[in-house]
Motif scaffolding. Structure first.
Motif, PDB file in Angstrom:
ATOM      1  N   TYR A   3       0.759  -1.204  -0.047  1.00  5.97           N
ATOM      2  CA  TYR A   3       0.029   0.220  -0.061  1.00  5.97           C
ATOM      3  C   TYR A   3       0.844   1.093   0.115  1.00  5.97           C
ATOM      4  CZ  TYR A   3       0.991   1.127   4.884  1.00  5.97           C
ATOM      5  OH  TYR A   3       1.875   1.197   6.063  1.00  5.97           O
ATOM      6  N   THR A   4       0.383   2.619  -0.460  1.00  3.25           N
ATOM      7  CA  THR A   4       0.955   3.773  -0.362  1.00  3.25           C
ATOM      8  C   THR A   4      -0.105   4.725  -0.229  1.00  3.25           C
ATOM      9  OG1 THR A   4       1.003   3.741  -2.668  1.00  3.25           O
ATOM     10  CG2 THR A   4       3.037   2.911  -2.190  1.00  3.25           C
ATOM     11  N   PHE A   5       0.407   5.966   0.157  1.00  2.00           N
ATOM     12  CA  PHE A   5      -0.482   6.965   0.082  1.00  2.00           C
ATOM     13  C   PHE A   5       0.230   8.037  -0.918  1.00  2.00           C
ATOM     14  CE2 PHE A   5      -1.958   5.149   3.960  1.00  2.00           C
ATOM     15  CZ  PHE A   5      -3.219   5.708   4.338  1.00  2.00           C
ATOM     16  N   THR A   6      -0.788   8.467  -1.851  1.00  2.00           N
ATOM     17  CA  THR A   6      -0.138   9.308  -2.910  1.00  2.00           C
ATOM     18  C   THR A   6      -0.978  10.531  -2.988  1.00  2.00           C
ATOM     19  OG1 THR A   6      -1.433   8.468  -4.668  1.00  2.00           O
ATOM     20  CG2 THR A   6       0.771   7.606  -4.602  1.00  2.00           C
ATOM     21  N   ILE A   7      -0.676  11.622  -3.284  1.00  2.00           N
ATOM     22  CA  ILE A   7      -1.030  12.860  -3.184  1.00  2.00           C
ATOM     23  C   ILE A   7      -2.117  12.898  -4.560  1.00  2.00           C
ATOM     24  CG2 ILE A   7       0.429  14.189  -4.651  1.00  2.00           C
ATOM     25  CD1 ILE A   7      -1.275  15.775  -1.803  1.00  2.00           C
ATOM     26  N   ASN A   8      -3.210  13.317  -4.050  1.00  4.72           N
ATOM     27  CA  ASN A   8      -4.357  13.518  -5.155  1.00  4.72           C
ATOM     28  C   ASN A   8      -4.440  14.937  -5.479  1.00  4.72           C
ATOM     29  OD1 ASN A   8      -7.152  14.425  -6.089  1.00  4.72           O
ATOM     30  ND2 ASN A   8      -7.195  12.123  -6.283  1.00  4.72           N
ATOM     31  N   GLU A   9      -3.743  15.638  -6.786  1.00  4.70           N
ATOM     32  CA  GLU A   9      -3.758  17.067  -7.021  1.00  4.70           C
ATOM     33  C   GLU A   9      -5.041  17.583  -6.738  1.00  4.70           C
ATOM     34  OE1 GLU A   9      -1.089  18.517  -7.288  1.00  4.70           O
ATOM     35  OE2 GLU A   9       0.074  16.694  -7.144  1.00  4.70           O
ATOM     36  N   ARG A  10      -6.302  16.906  -7.427  1.00 11.17           N
ATOM     37  CA  ARG A  10      -7.372  17.389  -7.328  1.00 11.17           C
ATOM     38  C   ARG A  10      -7.983  17.876  -6.145  1.00 11.17           C
ATOM     39  NH1 ARG A  10     -12.769  15.716  -6.817  1.00 11.17           N
ATOM     40  NH2 ARG A  10     -14.156  17.031  -8.135  1.00 11.17           N
ATOM     41  N   ILE A  13      -4.886  16.252  -0.901  1.00  8.11           N
ATOM     42  CA  ILE A  13      -4.510  15.435   0.136  1.00  8.11           C
ATOM     43  C   ILE A  13      -3.912  14.070  -0.404  1.00  8.11           C
ATOM     44  CG2 ILE A  13      -6.336  16.404   1.681  1.00  8.11           C
ATOM     45  CD1 ILE A  13      -8.009  13.720   1.235  1.00  8.11           C
ATOM     46  N   LYS A  14      -3.326  13.306   0.528  1.00  6.26           N
ATOM     47  CA  LYS A  14      -2.999  12.076   0.077  1.00  6.26           C
ATOM     48  C   LYS A  14      -4.095  11.028   0.508  1.00  6.26           C
ATOM     49  CE  LYS A  14       2.016  12.408   1.554  1.00  6.26           C
ATOM     50  NZ  LYS A  14       3.044  12.039   2.405  1.00  6.26           N
ATOM     51  N   LEU A  15      -4.229  10.153  -0.471  1.00  6.02           N
ATOM     52  CA  LEU A  15      -5.087   9.149  -0.527  1.00  6.02           C
ATOM     53  C   LEU A  15      -4.364   7.699  -0.586  1.00  6.02           C
ATOM     54  CD1 LEU A  15      -7.577  10.181  -3.314  1.00  6.02           C
ATOM     55  CD2 LEU A  15      -7.684  10.200  -0.750  1.00  6.02           C
ATOM     56  N   SER A  39      -4.349  10.526  10.170  1.00  6.61           N
ATOM     57  CA  SER A  39      -3.532  11.803   9.961  1.00  6.61           C
ATOM     58  C   SER A  39      -3.762  12.522   8.818  1.00  6.61           C
ATOM     59  CB  SER A  39      -1.843  11.235   9.917  1.00  6.61           C
ATOM     60  OG  SER A  39      -1.092  12.715   9.768  1.00  6.61           O
ATOM     61  N   VAL A  40      -4.021  11.879   7.710  1.00  7.03           N
ATOM     62  CA  VAL A  40      -4.551  12.665   6.564  1.00  7.03           C
ATOM     63  C   VAL A  40      -5.921  13.115   6.600  1.00  7.03           C
ATOM     64  CG1 VAL A  40      -5.234  12.363   4.027  1.00  7.03           C
ATOM     65  CG2 VAL A  40      -2.927  11.146   4.818  1.00  7.03           C
ATOM     66  N   TYR A  92     -13.668  11.777   3.981  1.00  4.10           N
ATOM     67  CA  TYR A  92     -13.520  11.964   5.583  1.00  4.10           C
ATOM     68  C   TYR A  92     -14.349  10.872   6.333  1.00  4.10           C
ATOM     69  CZ  TYR A  92     -13.779  14.446  10.017  1.00  4.10           C
ATOM     70  OH  TYR A  92     -13.690  14.896  11.168  1.00  4.10           O
ATOM     71  N   ARG A  93     -15.573  10.578   5.550  1.00  2.00           N
ATOM     72  CA  ARG A  93     -16.229   9.605   6.112  1.00  2.00           C
ATOM     73  C   ARG A  93     -15.900   8.026   5.821  1.00  2.00           C
ATOM     74  NH1 ARG A  93     -20.285  13.575   4.655  1.00  2.00           N
ATOM     75  NH2 ARG A  93     -20.490  12.524   2.826  1.00  2.00           N
ATOM     76  N   ALA A  94     -15.039   7.904   4.848  1.00  2.00           N
ATOM     77  CA  ALA A  94     -14.578   6.670   4.606  1.00  2.00           C
ATOM     78  C   ALA A  94     -13.987   5.961   5.859  1.00  2.00           C
ATOM     79  CB  ALA A  94     -13.607   6.744   3.299  1.00  2.00           C
TER      80      ALA A  94
END
Length: 104
Positions: A3-10, A13-15, A39-40, A92-94
């Motif tokens: 798994y990774t967290f990558t920035i979503n430009e739109r 935030i990192k997803l 944290s995100v 946020y609710r995920a």
């Protein structure tokens, strides 16, 4: 790493990018992912506030704008910003769904 967290430009935030289904991660990895996500997730309300300020700015411009084409552009920008806010609330609710699912 699975798994990774990558920035979503739109969204700004990192997803999480999970390479397998949630249930296939060991409990320890799920906890690491949830910890990083928390944290995100904590930054999302601040991001939403930034976007709301941008919407307010565009609405002020729209109120004063006399050029029809520019008015249409501003309306489009406002709609896109509102769409981003909506998507951020979904993310946020995920956490609630993931946390509930991980208890089973």
């Amino acid at each position: 790493m699975t798994y990774t967290f990558t920035i979503n430009e739109r969204l700004g935030i990192k997803l999480p990018l999970l390479k397998r289904s949630w249930d296939n991660y060991p409990k320890e990895t799920q906890e690491l992912i949830l910890s990083e996500w928390e944290s995100v997730r904590g930054k999302i309300p601040d991001r939403i506030k930034e976007l709301e300020n941008e919407i307010n700015d565009r609405q002020s411009q729209l109120y004063r704008e006399e050029d029809f084409e520019r008015s249409c552009e501003l309306n489009s920008e406002i709609s896109e910003l509102a769409s981003i806010i909506n998507d951020l609330w979904i993310w946020y609710r995920a956490d609630n769904r993931i946390t509930r699912k991980s208890h089973f």
